[in-house]
Design a protein around this motif. Structure first.
Motif, PDB file in Angstrom:
ATOM      1  N   PHE A  83     -36.774   0.135  31.484  1.00  0.00           N
ATOM      2  CA  PHE A  83     -36.782  -1.073  30.806  1.00  0.00           C
ATOM      3  C   PHE A  83     -37.804  -2.477  31.180  1.00  0.00           C
ATOM      4  N   VAL A  84     -38.466  -2.881  30.569  1.00  0.00           N
ATOM      5  CA  VAL A  84     -39.344  -4.019  30.769  1.00  0.00           C
ATOM      6  C   VAL A  84     -38.359  -5.344  30.760  1.00  0.00           C
ATOM      7  N   ALA A  85     -37.861  -6.242  31.593  1.00  0.00           N
ATOM      8  CA  ALA A  85     -37.500  -7.527  31.657  1.00  0.00           C
ATOM      9  C   ALA A  85     -38.459  -8.428  31.145  1.00  0.00           C
ATOM     10  N   LEU A  86     -38.244  -9.387  30.071  1.00  0.00           N
ATOM     11  CA  LEU A  86     -38.845 -10.369  29.998  1.00  0.00           C
ATOM     12  C   LEU A  86     -37.894 -11.808  30.004  1.00  0.00           C
ATOM     13  N   ALA A  87     -38.709 -12.791  30.772  1.00  0.00           N
ATOM     14  CA  ALA A  87     -38.080 -14.040  30.785  1.00  0.00           C
ATOM     15  C   ALA A  87     -38.956 -15.150  30.312  1.00  0.00           C
ATOM     16  N   PRO A  88     -38.607 -15.332  29.069  1.00  0.00           N
ATOM     17  CA  PRO A  88     -39.579 -16.259  28.265  1.00  0.00           C
ATOM     18  C   PRO A  88     -39.454 -17.818  28.651  1.00  0.00           C
ATOM     19  N   GLY A  89     -38.485 -17.947  29.194  1.00  0.00           N
ATOM     20  CA  GLY A  89     -37.944 -19.645  29.331  1.00  0.00           C
ATOM     21  C   GLY A  89     -38.553 -20.328  30.425  1.00  0.00           C
ATOM     22  N   SER A  90     -38.464 -21.757  30.261  1.00  0.00           N
ATOM     23  CA  SER A  90     -38.881 -22.469  31.508  1.00  0.00           C
ATOM     24  C   SER A  90     -38.111 -23.866  31.063  1.00  0.00           C
ATOM     25  N   ILE A  91     -37.724 -24.515  32.088  1.00  0.00           N
ATOM     26  CA  ILE A  91     -37.153 -25.910  31.808  1.00  0.00           C
ATOM     27  C   ILE A  91     -38.487 -27.043  31.585  1.00  0.00           C
ATOM     28  N   TRP A  92     -39.651 -26.415  31.602  1.00  0.00           N
ATOM     29  CA  TRP A  92     -40.930 -27.212  31.468  1.00  0.00           C
ATOM     30  C   TRP A  92     -41.709 -26.453  30.324  1.00  0.00           C
ATOM     31  N   GLY A  93     -41.562 -27.223  29.243  1.00  0.00           N
ATOM     32  CA  GLY A  93     -41.960 -26.668  27.867  1.00  0.00           C
ATOM     33  C   GLY A  93     -43.558 -26.169  28.046  1.00  0.00           C
ATOM     34  N   ALA A 131     -44.682 -10.945  20.659  1.00  0.00           N
ATOM     35  CA  ALA A 131     -45.903 -10.050  20.345  1.00  0.00           C
ATOM     36  C   ALA A 131     -45.963  -9.018  21.437  1.00  0.00           C
ATOM     37  N   LEU A 132     -45.872  -9.469  22.598  1.00  0.00           N
ATOM     38  CA  LEU A 132     -45.773  -8.460  23.776  1.00  0.00           C
ATOM     39  C   LEU A 132     -44.581  -7.532  23.748  1.00  0.00           C
ATOM     40  N   ALA A 133     -43.384  -7.787  23.167  1.00  0.00           N
ATOM     41  CA  ALA A 133     -42.246  -6.860  23.112  1.00  0.00           C
ATOM     42  C   ALA A 133     -42.529  -5.969  22.166  1.00  0.00           C
ATOM     43  N   GLU A 134     -43.373  -6.278  20.887  1.00  0.00           N
ATOM     44  CA  GLU A 134     -43.503  -5.488  19.875  1.00  0.00           C
ATOM     45  C   GLU A 134     -44.314  -4.209  20.433  1.00  0.00           C
ATOM     46  N   ARG A 135     -45.456  -4.776  21.192  1.00  0.00           N
ATOM     47  CA  ARG A 135     -46.257  -3.858  21.795  1.00  0.00           C
ATOM     48  C   ARG A 135     -45.904  -2.898  22.692  1.00  0.00           C
ATOM     49  N   LEU A 171     -54.249 -16.974  26.597  1.00  0.00           N
ATOM     50  CA  LEU A 171     -53.842 -15.732  27.353  1.00  0.00           C
ATOM     51  C   LEU A 171     -53.279 -14.828  26.587  1.00  0.00           C
ATOM     52  N   ARG A 172     -54.064 -13.646  26.138  1.00  0.00           N
ATOM     53  CA  ARG A 172     -53.733 -12.641  25.246  1.00  0.00           C
ATOM     54  C   ARG A 172     -52.632 -11.923  25.570  1.00  0.00           C
ATOM     55  N   VAL A 173     -51.962 -11.202  24.701  1.00  0.00           N
ATOM     56  CA  VAL A 173     -51.038 -10.029  24.857  1.00  0.00           C
ATOM     57  C   VAL A 173     -51.823  -9.086  25.619  1.00  0.00           C
ATOM     58  N   GLU A 174     -52.934  -8.822  25.218  1.00  0.00           N
ATOM     59  CA  GLU A 174     -53.566  -7.567  25.979  1.00  0.00           C
ATOM     60  C   GLU A 174     -53.932  -7.916  27.410  1.00  0.00           C
ATOM     61  N   ASP A 175     -54.030  -9.172  27.643  1.00  0.00           N
ATOM     62  CA  ASP A 175     -54.263  -9.470  29.432  1.00  0.00           C
ATOM     63  C   ASP A 175     -52.967  -9.141  30.114  1.00  0.00           C
ATOM     64  N   VAL A 176     -51.769  -9.392  29.546  1.00  0.00           N
ATOM     65  CA  VAL A 176     -50.478  -9.164  30.099  1.00  0.00           C
ATOM     66  C   VAL A 176     -50.159  -7.541  30.063  1.00  0.00           C
ATOM     67  N   LEU A 177     -50.416  -7.155  28.909  1.00  0.00           N
ATOM     68  CA  LEU A 177     -50.346  -5.505  28.929  1.00  0.00           C
ATOM     69  C   LEU A 177     -51.152  -4.995  30.105  1.00  0.00           C
ATOM     70  N   HIS A 178     -52.350  -5.524  30.122  1.00  0.00           N
ATOM     71  CA  HIS A 178     -53.388  -4.801  31.352  1.00  0.00           C
ATOM     72  C   HIS A 178     -52.696  -5.113  32.582  1.00  0.00           C
ATOM     73  N   ALA A 179     -52.037  -6.118  32.801  1.00  0.00           N
ATOM     74  CA  ALA A 179     -51.399  -6.496  34.139  1.00  0.00           C
ATOM     75  C   ALA A 179     -50.237  -5.689  34.366  1.00  0.00           C
ATOM     76  N   ILE A 180     -49.599  -5.456  33.265  1.00  0.00           N
ATOM     77  CA  ILE A 180     -48.304  -4.311  33.520  1.00  0.00           C
ATOM     78  C   ILE A 180     -48.977  -3.108  33.760  1.00  0.00           C
ATOM     79  N   GLU A 181     -49.954  -2.671  33.334  1.00  0.00           N
ATOM     80  CA  GLU A 181     -50.655  -1.527  33.784  1.00  0.00           C
ATOM     81  C   GLU A 181     -50.945  -1.387  35.392  1.00  0.00           C
ATOM     82  N   GLU A 182     -51.580  -2.571  35.637  1.00  0.00           N
ATOM     83  CA  GLU A 182     -51.765  -2.597  37.090  1.00  0.00           C
ATOM     84  C   GLU A 182     -50.568  -2.598  38.147  1.00  0.00           C
ATOM     85  N   THR A 183     -49.586  -3.033  37.592  1.00  0.00           N
ATOM     86  CA  THR A 183     -48.484  -2.973  38.609  1.00  0.00           C
ATOM     87  C   THR A 183     -47.942  -1.607  38.917  1.00  0.00           C
ATOM     88  N   GLY A 184     -48.192  -0.595  37.572  1.00  0.00           N
ATOM     89  CA  GLY A 184     -48.127   0.711  37.919  1.00  0.00           C
ATOM     90  C   GLY A 184     -46.421   1.149  37.386  1.00  0.00           C
TER      91      GLY A 184
END
Ligand code: SF4
Length: 338
Positions: free
Chosen positions: A171-181, A190-194, A319-332
């Motif tokens: 599984f992929v963990a997502l932490a979408p929060g921050s105390i700083w908006g 959108a990332l989770a859907e992909r 910062l696009r969903v594709e950029d994050v997907l690419h970064a996930i790929e880069e982690t392997g």
């Protein structure tokens, strides 16, 4: 038996995690240390092997103001500590050590030097872990990672929560929060859907993130994927245990990033109004730090404002969903764990 060493660290949760290498070094020299920290951060330290005792200090609650400093300071005085280390450069921390009459009080030179008995130069650059270690005269060492003392019960609770949510494989963990908006990337749904057809999705965070977690869960369900939202029901250590089991964590520049570093989970960290060069980025061998280059307004503050002062929030919006997907790929990560 008392500890000779007291550390006062009442900053944010992530800062407390990043202080653990300093605690480990001090414990090696003097034996397990006592730590004054916030009630929220107490569970992060009370099981740590470098820590003998955690003393919660509700600096904005029951212990606020001068009365709270005097009360806690007097209680600490009775412990007869030999050393106080003050990684947080606040007047409150310095005053507490002074009232406690700890004979050797070591802080950073750009803190409240007149209240310390010894000061160290805080490096202007480098990772925060290394900057904090400078308080104990430790030279930067890029392999030093923070740690969290997870118990068997923490791990069992995390596994039970995942099982109950139907998450049995990678599984992929997502932490979408921050105390700083302004530090919240707005495209997690959108990332989770992909990602839904490739891995389970687990949303971690505080109770304040639960609504967004539910939105992500609904979107993943519509895509035919499996998602569980664990925003609120787990303790901080249980959440860290969930992150430990993740193939990869996608997070903003906030506390879960440091949790992932502490449990050696590959991390994709998204930076908006702040920069990794501020010293809080991930530094595992497969980790990725993302941000939008070429924005004249970026960075706009040390912590990230509550809202974008310019209104457009382009540092995150663009910062696009594709950029994050690419970064996930880069982690392997999605190819290595199942
Ligand atoms: S001013 Fe620029 S860097 Fe700051 S929040 Fe807005 S877009 Fe981001």
């Amino acid at each position: 038996m008392t500890s000779p060493t007291l550390v006062i660290q009442t900053a944010f949760l992530g800062d407390v995690v990043l202080t653990t290498p300093l605690l480990a070094v001090l414990a090696e020299r003097h034996g397990p240390v006592d730590v004054v920290t916030t009630p929220a951060a107490t569970p992060l330290l009370e099981t740590h092997p470098a820590v003998r005792r955690v003393i919660p200090y509700a600096k904005r609650g029951a212990d606020r103001g001068i009365a709270g400093i005097l009360r806690l300071g007097r209680a600490l005085r009775a412990e007869r500590y030999a050393f106080a280390y003050l990684p947080h450069r606040s007047l409150r921390s310095a005053a507490l050590a002074l009232v406690a009459r700890i004979p050797r009080r070591i802080g950073f030179a750009d803190g409240w030097r007149l209240l310390y008995t010894g000061s160290r130069r805080r490096p202007a650059t480098g990772h925060e872990v290394d900057r904090l270690l400078a308080l104990a005269d430790v030279a930067p060492h890029h392999q030093t990672a923070p740690t969290i003392g997870l118990t068997a019960a923490d791990v069992a609770a995390a596994e039970a929560a995942l099982r109950a949510g139907g998450i049995t494989g990678a599984f992929v963990a997502l932490a979408p929060g921050s105390i700083w908006g302004s530090k919240r990337w707005p495209h997690y749904t959108a990332l989770a859907e992909r990602l839904a057809d490739r891995a389970g999705i687990v949303v971690v965070g505080s109770a304040e993130d639960a609504a967004l977690g539910e939105e992500i869960g609904t979107a993943v369900g519509r895509s035919g994927g499996r998602c569980v939202t664990l925003c609120g029901p787990l303790t901080l250590r249980q959440s860290a245990a969930v992150i430990r089991k993740a193939a990869v964590l996608v997070t903003n520049d906030s506390a879960p990033l440091h949790f992932a570093q502490a449990v050696a989970t590959p991390t994709v960290a998204i930076f908006g109004p702040t920069l990794p060069s501020f010293g809080f980025g991930p530094r595992g061998p497969r980790d990725q730090a993302l941000g939008v280059d070429g924005l004249a307004c970026r960075p706009c503050s040390a912590h990230g404002p509550a809202r974008c002062p310019l209104g457009h929030h382009l540092c995150m919006q663009s910062l696009r969903v594709e950029d994050v997907l690419h970064a996930i790929e880069e982690t392997g990560a999605l190819h290595r764990r199942d």
